[in-house]
Design an enzyme around this catalytic site. Sequence first.
Site, mmCIF file in Angstrom:
data_model
loop_
_atom_site.group_PDB
_atom_site.id
_atom_site.type_symbol
_atom_site.label_atom_id
_atom_site.label_comp_id
_atom_site.label_asym_id
_atom_site.label_seq_id
_atom_site.Cartn_x
_atom_site.Cartn_y
_atom_site.Cartn_z
ATOM 1 N N ARG A 196 -64.962 89.042 19.667
ATOM 2 C CA ARG A 196 -65.818 87.939 19.215
ATOM 3 C C ARG A 196 -66.612 88.386 17.995
ATOM 4 N NH1 ARG A 196 -71.097 90.103 18.877
ATOM 5 N NH2 ARG A 196 -72.010 90.506 20.912
ATOM 6 N N GLU A 205 -76.213 81.989 21.516
ATOM 7 C CA GLU A 205 -77.222 82.838 20.858
ATOM 8 C C GLU A 205 -77.175 82.708 19.324
ATOM 9 O OE1 GLU A 205 -77.371 86.818 22.511
ATOM 10 O OE2 GLU A 205 -77.774 87.624 20.517
ATOM 11 N N ARG A 218 -70.082 81.532 17.897
ATOM 12 C CA ARG A 218 -69.429 82.740 18.372
ATOM 13 C C ARG A 218 -67.943 82.411 18.324
ATOM 14 N NH1 ARG A 218 -72.387 86.798 21.146
ATOM 15 N NH2 ARG A 218 -74.328 86.963 19.985
ATOM 16 N N CYS A 242 -79.733 88.448 16.897
ATOM 17 C CA CYS A 242 -80.078 89.734 17.510
ATOM 18 C C CYS A 242 -79.716 90.868 16.555
ATOM 19 C CB CYS A 242 -79.339 89.896 18.842
ATOM 20 S SG CYS A 242 -79.769 91.420 19.710
ATOM 21 N N THR A 263 -78.837 93.731 17.045
ATOM 22 C CA THR A 263 -77.707 94.553 17.501
ATOM 23 C C THR A 263 -76.369 94.007 17.009
ATOM 24 O OG1 THR A 263 -77.329 93.344 19.561
ATOM 25 C CG2 THR A 263 -78.920 95.148 19.635
ATOM 26 N N ARG A 269 -67.674 92.330 18.368
ATOM 27 C CA ARG A 269 -67.548 93.067 19.628
ATOM 28 C C ARG A 269 -66.127 92.886 20.146
ATOM 29 N NH1 ARG A 269 -68.672 93.527 25.429
ATOM 30 N NH2 ARG A 269 -68.746 91.280 25.821
ATOM 31 N N ARG A 318 -70.135 97.136 30.005
ATOM 32 C CA ARG A 318 -70.870 95.976 30.543
ATOM 33 C C ARG A 318 -70.216 95.536 31.844
ATOM 34 N NH1 ARG A 318 -72.281 91.898 25.408
ATOM 35 N NH2 ARG A 318 -73.353 93.467 24.150
ATOM 36 N N GLU A 320 -72.846 90.795 29.422
ATOM 37 C CA GLU A 320 -74.089 91.554 29.345
ATOM 38 C C GLU A 320 -75.029 91.193 30.489
ATOM 39 O OE1 GLU A 320 -76.236 90.976 25.684
ATOM 40 O OE2 GLU A 320 -76.832 93.083 25.750
HETATM 41 P P1 ADP Z 1 -70.865 88.542 24.058
HETATM 42 O O1 ADP Z 1 -69.489 89.029 24.202
HETATM 43 O O2 ADP Z 1 -70.930 87.269 23.337
HETATM 44 O O3 ADP Z 1 -71.771 89.607 23.530
HETATM 45 P P2 ADP Z 1 -71.241 88.627 26.960
HETATM 46 O O4 ADP Z 1 -71.305 90.099 27.142
HETATM 47 O O5 ADP Z 1 -72.214 87.810 27.748
HETATM 48 O O6 ADP Z 1 -71.507 88.181 25.474
HETATM 49 O O7 ADP Z 1 -69.776 88.146 27.280
HETATM 50 C C1 ADP Z 1 -69.427 86.816 27.136
HETATM 51 C C2 ADP Z 1 -68.296 86.395 28.041
HETATM 52 O O8 ADP Z 1 -67.097 87.011 27.627
HETATM 53 C C3 ADP Z 1 -68.470 86.751 29.498
HETATM 54 O O9 ADP Z 1 -67.955 85.712 30.282
HETATM 55 C C4 ADP Z 1 -67.602 87.972 29.630
HETATM 56 O O10 ADP Z 1 -67.171 88.197 30.945
HETATM 57 C C5 ADP Z 1 -66.449 87.593 28.733
HETATM 58 N N1 ADP Z 1 -65.640 88.729 28.303
HETATM 59 C C6 ADP Z 1 -66.022 89.820 27.615
HETATM 60 N N2 ADP Z 1 -65.005 90.652 27.394
HETATM 61 C C7 ADP Z 1 -63.905 90.074 27.953
HETATM 62 C C8 ADP Z 1 -62.539 90.423 28.056
HETATM 63 N N3 ADP Z 1 -62.061 91.554 27.519
HETATM 64 N N4 ADP Z 1 -61.712 89.567 28.703
HETATM 65 C C9 ADP Z 1 -62.181 88.415 29.226
HETATM 66 N N5 ADP Z 1 -63.443 88.035 29.160
HETATM 67 C C10 ADP Z 1 -64.316 88.843 28.531
HETATM 68 C C1 CIR Z 2 -82.893 93.377 24.902
HETATM 69 O O1 CIR Z 2 -83.669 93.668 24.012
HETATM 70 O O2 CIR Z 2 -82.638 94.107 25.838
HETATM 71 C C2 CIR Z 2 -82.207 92.024 24.839
HETATM 72 N N1 CIR Z 2 -82.865 91.219 23.864
HETATM 73 C C3 CIR Z 2 -80.719 92.162 24.553
HETATM 74 C C4 CIR Z 2 -80.376 93.077 23.417
HETATM 75 C C5 CIR Z 2 -78.895 93.074 23.077
HETATM 76 N N2 CIR Z 2 -78.149 93.933 23.881
HETATM 77 C C6 CIR Z 2 -77.631 95.148 23.602
HETATM 78 O O3 CIR Z 2 -78.152 96.191 23.917
HETATM 79 N N3 CIR Z 2 -76.477 95.187 22.962
#
Ligand code: ADP
Ligand code: CIR
Length: 362
Positions: free
Chosen positions: A131, A230, A234, A276, A278, A285, A314, A319
Site C-alpha cells: 500500500r 488516515e 490508500r 503520520c 512514519t 508498506r 504486526r 497495526e
Molecule cells: P496499513 O497497512 O494501511 O498501514 P494496517 O496495518 O491497519 O494499515 O493494515 C490494514 C489492513 O491490511 C488490515 O486489514 C490488515 O490485516 C491488512 N493486511 C496487511 N498486510 C496484509 C497482507 N499481506 N495480506 C492481506 N491483508 C493484509
Molecule cells: C503512535 O504514535 O503510536 C500512533 N500514532 C501510530 C504511529 C504509527 N505506527 C508505527 O509505529 N508505524
Amino acid sequence: KSPEEYQELTLAGYKSLMDDEENVNSLLRKYLTPELLEEYMLVTTSPPVDAYLYDCAVSGFEHHDSSVGIYAADPDSYDVFAKIFDPIIKDYHAQQDNDSDALQKDSDWGNVDEIENLDPERKYIISARIRIARNIEGFPFFPKLTEKQFIEVEERVRAATETMDGEHIGSYLTLSDIDAETQQEMVKRHIMFHRGDAYLTTAGCYRFWPTGRGVYHNPAATFLIWVNEEDHLRIISMAPCGDLGDVYNRLVNGLQELEKTLTFARSPRYGFLSACPTNLGTTLRASVHIRLPLLSKDNERLVALADELQLQIRGTGGEHTAIEDGVMDISNRRRLGFTEFELVKSLQDGIVALINAEEELE
Ligand code: ADP
Ligand code: CIR
C-alpha cells in the site's frame, strides 16, 4: 477554540505527558522541549486551516503509550512546526542529521521484473500486499479536513477511478451505503478499513463519519483504494499468495492511472506527504501474511532477526491487533530515505531470509 483555550490545553497535555514516568517512549516526549512548546504553542499553519501544534500533538498528549505521538494536520504543519517534526522524522526513519537537503530520493519504481513470487509452493505466505498513501494537493489532512472537504476528496477520487482499465476496473462504494454486517465482513477480508484506532480517534480521524469514506475495488479485490481513512487515499494491491511481483506491478500501473488526474502533495525534503510522519517519503508498506511456526517458537530470535532486516511485525488484522493462528504481518519498517523499489526489494530479501531461517529449523 480560542487561542487561550488552545494554550491551556497544550500546557495541560504536555504536563500530563511529561509527568508520566511509566510511559517515556514516545518520540513526541523525546523531542518536545519546554522551549519548543513555548515557541510553537500559539503559532498556526496558514489560513484557512490554521492548525495549532495542539491539533498535531493531541493524540500523543492523551495516549502516553504512543510510539510517535504526533500527526501533521496539513502539509504546512511539517514546515511551520519543523523543529518538532524534523527530529521525529529523522529518528523514526533512522536518517542522519541533515538540515538542508532532501531526505527523500525521487520516486523510482525500478525494474518490476526483479520482484518475484516469494513462495511458489505456498508453504508459508498466505497473502502479499503493498500500500501507498497519497493526499491530494490543496487539502488539509484528516485532523483539519472539513465535512465539505471530506466529500470533495471522495468526489475527486471517485472521478479519477472512472478511467481505470483492465484488471483495475472496479466500483466505488461509499461507506454510508454499506451495512454494518457487510462492513465487518469486508474488514475481515482486509478489503475495508475499520473505525476505532484509539490514536486516530483522538487526532480527529473519525469526525463526520461515515461522510466521505469509502472503498474502490476490482471484483477480485486485488486492487483497492481506501478513501479518507488516515490519508485521503490508500492505494492498495494484494494477492492471495506470495506473488509480490504481481502485486507490485498492479500497484504501479494503478497509481500511474490516478496520477493522470490527481495531483498529490509532495515536499522536496520529505517526499510524498502523509498525515503520520512514519509514512513520509515513499509512503510504502509492503507486507506478507506469513506463518513461520518454528521460528515463532523463539519470539526473541524472531524479533531480533526482524529488527536486523529492518522489518516490522504486526498482528493479523493490521497495526495494533493481535497475531491470530500464527499469521503475522511482516513489512518494511522504513518508508523514507529509499526509493520505492529499494523498499520492496528489502522486504523481498528479508522474507527470503526469514523463510531460509525457518527451513533451517525443519
Ligand atoms: P496499513 O497497512 O494501511 O498501514 P494496517 O496495518 O491497519 O494499515 O493494515 C490494514 C489492513 O491490511 C488490515 O486489514 C490488515 O490485516 C491488512 N493486511 C496487511 N498486510 C496484509 C497482507 N499481506 N495480506 C492481506 N491483508 C493484509
Ligand atoms: C503512535 O504514535 O503510536 C500512533 N500514532 C501510530 C504511529 C504509527 N505506527 C508505527 O509505529 N508505524
